[in-house]
Design a protein around this motif. Structure first.
Motif, PDB file in Angstrom:
ATOM      1  N   VAL A 144       4.056   1.527  74.402  1.00 39.96           N
ATOM      2  CA  VAL A 144       4.130   1.647  72.942  1.00 39.96           C
ATOM      3  C   VAL A 144       3.002   2.537  72.438  1.00 39.96           C
ATOM      4  O   VAL A 144       3.220   3.430  71.606  1.00 39.96           O
ATOM      5  N   ARG A 145       1.791   2.323  72.932  1.00 41.04           N
ATOM      6  CA  ARG A 145       0.643   3.144  72.517  1.00 41.04           C
ATOM      7  C   ARG A 145       0.829   4.602  72.922  1.00 41.04           C
ATOM      8  O   ARG A 145       0.506   5.512  72.169  1.00 41.04           O
ATOM      9  N   LYS A 146       1.336   4.799  74.137  1.00 39.04           N
ATOM     10  CA  LYS A 146       1.567   6.155  74.644  1.00 39.04           C
ATOM     11  C   LYS A 146       2.585   6.886  73.775  1.00 39.04           C
ATOM     12  O   LYS A 146       2.398   8.042  73.408  1.00 39.04           O
ATOM     13  N   GLU A 147       3.655   6.200  73.422  1.00 39.86           N
ATOM     14  CA  GLU A 147       4.695   6.785  72.574  1.00 39.86           C
ATOM     15  C   GLU A 147       4.154   7.081  71.176  1.00 39.86           C
ATOM     16  O   GLU A 147       4.441   8.133  70.599  1.00 39.86           O
ATOM     17  N   ALA A 148       3.359   6.175  70.629  1.00 43.15           N
ATOM     18  CA  ALA A 148       2.768   6.398  69.303  1.00 43.15           C
ATOM     19  C   ALA A 148       1.861   7.618  69.324  1.00 43.15           C
ATOM     20  O   ALA A 148       1.861   8.432  68.385  1.00 43.15           O
ATOM     21  N   ALA A 149       1.088   7.781  70.393  1.00 44.10           N
ATOM     22  CA  ALA A 149       0.206   8.947  70.518  1.00 44.10           C
ATOM     23  C   ALA A 149       1.021  10.225  70.632  1.00 44.10           C
ATOM     24  O   ALA A 149       0.674  11.254  70.032  1.00 44.10           O
ATOM     25  N   ARG A 150       2.130  10.165  71.384  1.00 45.13           N
ATOM     26  CA  ARG A 150       2.984  11.342  71.541  1.00 45.13           C
ATOM     27  C   ARG A 150       3.573  11.759  70.194  1.00 45.13           C
ATOM     28  O   ARG A 150       3.578  12.934  69.836  1.00 45.13           O
ATOM     29  N   ILE A 151       4.045  10.787  69.425  1.00 40.00           N
ATOM     30  CA  ILE A 151       4.632  11.074  68.116  1.00 40.00           C
ATOM     31  C   ILE A 151       3.576  11.635  67.170  1.00 40.00           C
ATOM     32  O   ILE A 151       3.831  12.598  66.442  1.00 40.00           O
ATOM     33  N   LYS A 152       2.388  11.059  67.201  1.00 38.37           N
ATOM     34  CA  LYS A 152       1.304  11.535  66.343  1.00 38.37           C
ATOM     35  C   LYS A 152       0.958  12.980  66.678  1.00 38.37           C
ATOM     36  O   LYS A 152       0.774  13.809  65.793  1.00 38.37           O
ATOM     37  N   GLU A 153       0.887  13.273  67.978  1.00 33.96           N
ATOM     38  CA  GLU A 153       0.578  14.631  68.417  1.00 33.96           C
ATOM     39  C   GLU A 153       1.689  15.603  68.007  1.00 33.96           C
ATOM     40  O   GLU A 153       1.421  16.700  67.525  1.00 33.96           O
ATOM     41  N   LYS A 154       2.923  15.167  68.167  1.00 37.50           N
ATOM     42  CA  LYS A 154       4.064  16.012  67.793  1.00 37.50           C
ATOM     43  C   LYS A 154       4.038  16.306  66.295  1.00 37.50           C
ATOM     44  O   LYS A 154       4.264  17.434  65.870  1.00 37.50           O
ATOM     45  N   ASN A 155       3.755  15.277  65.497  1.00 34.88           N
ATOM     46  CA  ASN A 155       3.686  15.457  64.048  1.00 34.88           C
ATOM     47  C   ASN A 155       2.539  16.379  63.657  1.00 34.88           C
ATOM     48  O   ASN A 155       2.665  17.182  62.736  1.00 34.88           O
TER      49      ASN A 155
END
Length: 134
Positions: free
Chosen positions: A111-122
Motif C-alpha cells: 500500500v505504501r509503495k503504491e501510494a508513493a508511486r501515485i504521488k511520484e506520478k502526480n
C-alpha cells in the motif's frame, strides 16, 4: 459590546484520542469530566505521570497498536486483535511474528509503495503541465 468567549471543551473520548491513549485506562476523573482545549494543551505540553505511563506501557488504542506493528487498523481486525494491547503484548507479537502479521505487514508495504508511486506520478504530470508547449 464584547462577546464573552466560552472555553472550548471536548468529551473524554475525544481528548483520549487526541492524546493517543486508551480511554478505559485513564484515571476516573479524566473519564468522567470534560476536557477544555487549555487542559488538553497542558496535558500535551507537560504530561502527568499517568499519561507518560500509558504512552510508555499501554494499554494502547487500536490506532497506536496498528502503528507499532506496522499494519492497518483493518489488518488488526483481520488478525483477530480487537482489544487494546500493552507494549509487552505488542513486543511479544512482533517477536512471535505470526503468519497473519507477516501478511499484513507485506500488504501495508505494498500500500505504501503504491501510494508513493501515485504521488511520484502526480508530481511528474504536474511538472509536465507547467512546461510551455512548443
Amino acid at each position: 459590546m464584547k462577546s464573552h468567549q466560552t472555553a472550548q471543551t471536548m468529551k473524554p473520548a475525544t481528548a483520549a484520542k487526541k492524546l493517543g491513549v486508551y480511554l478505559e485506562a485513564t484515571p476516573a476523573e479524566f473519564q468522567e469530566g470534560v476536557v477544555s482545549r487549555t487542559e488538553l494543551n497542558a496535558l500535551q505540553a507537560d504530561p502527568p505521570e499517568w499519561l507518560q505511563e500509558l504512552r510508555r506501557n499501554g494499554p494502547h488504542p487500536r490506532p497506536v497498536v496498528a502503528a507499532k506493528l506496522g499494519i492497518s487498523i483493518s489488518g488488526l481486525a483481520r488478525g483477530g486483535v480487537t482489544e487494546a494491547l500493552t507494549t509487552d503484548q505488542i513486543d511479544a507479537l512482533k517477536s512471535d511474528s505470526p503468519e497473519w502479521l507477516q501478511k499484513e505487514r507485506a500488504t501495508q508495504a505494498e500500500v505504501r509503495k503504491e501510494a508513493a508511486r501515485i504521488k511520484e506520478k502526480n508530481a511528474e504530470s504536474g511538472s509536465q503541465t507547467d512546461q510551455p508547449r512548443s
